[in-house]
Design a protein around this motif. Structure first.
Motif, short mmCIF file in Angstrom:
data_model
loop_
_atom_site.label_atom_id
_atom_site.label_comp_id
_atom_site.label_asym_id
_atom_site.label_seq_id
_atom_site.Cartn_x
_atom_site.Cartn_y
_atom_site.Cartn_z
N LEU A 11 0.63 -17.40 6.88
CA LEU A 11 -0.60 -16.93 7.76
C LEU A 11 -1.57 -16.44 7.00
O LEU A 11 -2.51 -16.25 7.90
N PHE A 12 -1.57 -16.45 5.78
CA PHE A 12 -2.69 -15.44 5.37
C PHE A 12 -3.62 -16.24 4.48
O PHE A 12 -3.39 -17.34 4.08
N VAL A 13 -4.91 -15.75 4.33
CA VAL A 13 -6.04 -16.36 3.56
C VAL A 13 -6.46 -15.50 2.56
O VAL A 13 -6.62 -14.24 2.75
N ASN A 14 -6.78 -16.15 1.31
CA ASN A 14 -7.36 -15.38 0.29
C ASN A 14 -8.70 -14.78 0.52
O ASN A 14 -9.64 -15.82 0.80
N PHE A 15 -9.24 -13.63 0.51
CA PHE A 15 -10.68 -13.26 0.75
C PHE A 15 -11.13 -12.53 -0.61
O PHE A 15 -12.39 -12.24 -0.78
N GLY A 16 -9.93 -12.21 -1.53
CA GLY A 16 -10.55 -11.25 -2.44
C GLY A 16 -10.89 -12.21 -3.71
O GLY A 16 -10.90 -13.29 -3.93
N GLY A 17 -11.68 -11.55 -4.77
CA GLY A 17 -12.07 -12.09 -6.08
C GLY A 17 -10.86 -12.52 -7.09
O GLY A 17 -11.15 -13.19 -7.82
N LEU A 18 -9.75 -12.00 -6.74
CA LEU A 18 -8.57 -12.15 -7.37
C LEU A 18 -7.70 -13.22 -6.56
O LEU A 18 -7.33 -12.78 -5.52
N GLU A 19 -7.54 -14.42 -7.07
CA GLU A 19 -6.70 -15.57 -6.03
C GLU A 19 -5.14 -15.09 -6.34
O GLU A 19 -4.38 -15.53 -5.43
N ALA A 20 -4.96 -14.62 -7.64
CA ALA A 20 -3.39 -14.30 -7.90
C ALA A 20 -3.20 -12.83 -8.05
O ALA A 20 -4.19 -12.25 -9.01
N PHE A 21 -2.19 -12.16 -7.57
CA PHE A 21 -2.01 -10.83 -8.08
C PHE A 21 -0.63 -10.31 -7.74
O PHE A 21 0.05 -11.20 -6.96
N TYR A 22 -0.25 -9.34 -8.29
CA TYR A 22 1.13 -8.61 -8.00
C TYR A 22 1.02 -7.19 -8.18
O TYR A 22 0.20 -6.68 -8.89
N GLY A 23 2.04 -6.36 -7.49
CA GLY A 23 2.32 -4.83 -7.77
C GLY A 23 3.32 -4.38 -7.04
O GLY A 23 3.92 -5.34 -6.01
N PRO A 24 3.71 -3.44 -7.22
CA PRO A 24 4.74 -2.74 -6.24
C PRO A 24 3.93 -2.25 -5.14
O PRO A 24 2.62 -2.13 -4.89
N ILE A 25 4.90 -2.48 -4.08
CA ILE A 25 4.16 -2.30 -2.79
C ILE A 25 4.14 -0.86 -2.29
O ILE A 25 5.10 -0.10 -2.40
N ARG A 26 3.04 -0.39 -1.50
CA ARG A 26 2.79 0.62 -0.74
C ARG A 26 2.54 0.28 0.86
O ARG A 26 1.83 -0.64 0.72
N THR A 27 2.92 0.91 1.64
CA THR A 27 2.85 0.43 2.98
C THR A 27 1.95 1.38 3.87
O THR A 27 2.15 2.65 3.96
N ILE A 28 1.25 0.69 5.02
CA ILE A 28 0.72 1.48 6.00
C ILE A 28 1.14 0.68 7.31
O ILE A 28 0.97 -0.40 7.30
N LYS A 29 1.38 1.50 8.37
CA LYS A 29 1.46 0.68 9.71
C LYS A 29 0.26 1.42 10.51
O LYS A 29 0.48 2.52 10.92
N CYS A 30 -0.50 0.68 11.36
CA CYS A 30 -1.49 1.18 12.09
C CYS A 30 -2.07 -0.08 13.06
O CYS A 30 -1.51 -1.20 12.76
N PHE A 31 -2.56 0.26 13.85
CA PHE A 31 -3.05 -0.74 15.04
C PHE A 31 -4.54 -0.33 15.52
O PHE A 31 -4.66 0.58 15.91
N GLU A 32 -5.52 -1.34 14.94
CA GLU A 32 -7.14 -1.09 15.23
C GLU A 32 -7.50 0.27 15.04
O GLU A 32 -8.55 0.44 15.64
N ASP A 33 -7.13 0.92 13.86
CA ASP A 33 -7.40 2.31 13.49
C ASP A 33 -7.14 2.35 12.13
O ASP A 33 -6.10 2.30 11.71
N ASN A 34 -8.42 2.28 11.15
CA ASN A 34 -8.03 2.10 9.46
C ASN A 34 -8.13 3.40 8.98
O ASN A 34 -8.30 3.44 7.47
N SER A 35 -7.82 4.44 9.65
CA SER A 35 -8.02 5.62 8.98
C SER A 35 -7.08 6.09 7.71
O SER A 35 -7.34 6.43 6.66
N MET A 36 -5.82 5.22 7.88
CA MET A 36 -4.76 5.46 6.95
C MET A 36 -5.14 4.58 5.90
O MET A 36 -4.92 4.95 4.38
N VAL A 37 -5.84 3.41 5.86
CA VAL A 37 -6.23 2.50 4.85
C VAL A 37 -7.42 3.35 4.17
O VAL A 37 -7.38 3.09 2.96
#
Length: 164
Positions: free
Chosen positions: A25-51
């Motif tokens: 479902l996803f499209v690449n928008f960043g300057g790095l086309e390939a990346f990896y790392g440990p996951i940290r999560t946020i769940k929010c809806f139409e409010d990016n305060s936590m981001v």
């Protein structure tokens, strides 16, 4: 800090058939086309305060996974938050929602994958949850798992995978 080792998700899938693969479902928008790392999560809806809160903290090479409910009605990440994420050492942001300022995102040394772009900013109500399991694109993503992404797709492993 960016994780710049060249990764190829088809090769990782072949070598590690136990990995989970997110729906395409996803499209690449960043300057790095390939990346990896440990996951940290946020769940929010139409409010990016936590981001905003998360990218202001040290990322230590982690991937910020945001379950924004799949909304296509506003952007949850733009140039200013992405620049802050770069400055604080985040490897990437995977957004189950939209981003904006895509020309600037493409010039930044960070991975960004999202469902699409939207010019409207999100609300700021201070709502959302952090460091919880999130489920979207057919996969449950847990803090501490490892995410690998490139132009072929996004995969999730229970632990760090050996890279070539």
């Amino acid at each position: 800090m960016t994780n710049s080792t060249q990764i190829v998700t088809p090769d990782l899938c072949d070598a590690h058939p136990e990995v989970a693969v997110l729906d395409p479902l996803f499209v690449n928008f960043g300057g790095l086309e390939a990346f990896y790392g440990p996951i940290r999560t946020i769940k929010c809806f139409e409010d990016n305060s936590m981001v905003k809160q998360a990218v202001a903290e040290p990322g230590n090479g982690a991937v910020l996974v945001v379950d924004a409910g799949g909304s296509h009605r506003c952007a949850m990440l733009g140039d200013m938050l992405a620049e802050q994420a770069v400055a604080n050492g985040w490897a990437a942001v995977v957004m189950y929602g939209c981003v904006r300022d895509v020309d600037i995102l493409a010039a930044l040394p960070i991975g960004v994958q999202a469902l699409g772009s939207h010019p409207r900013k999100s609300e700021k109500r201070g709502e959302g949850q952090r460091d919880i399991d999130v489920t979207f694109a057919g996969v449950t993503l847990q803090p501490g798992q490892w995410l690998y992404a490139d132009n072929n797709g996004i995969i999730v492993a229970a632990h760090k995978l050996p890279l070539p």
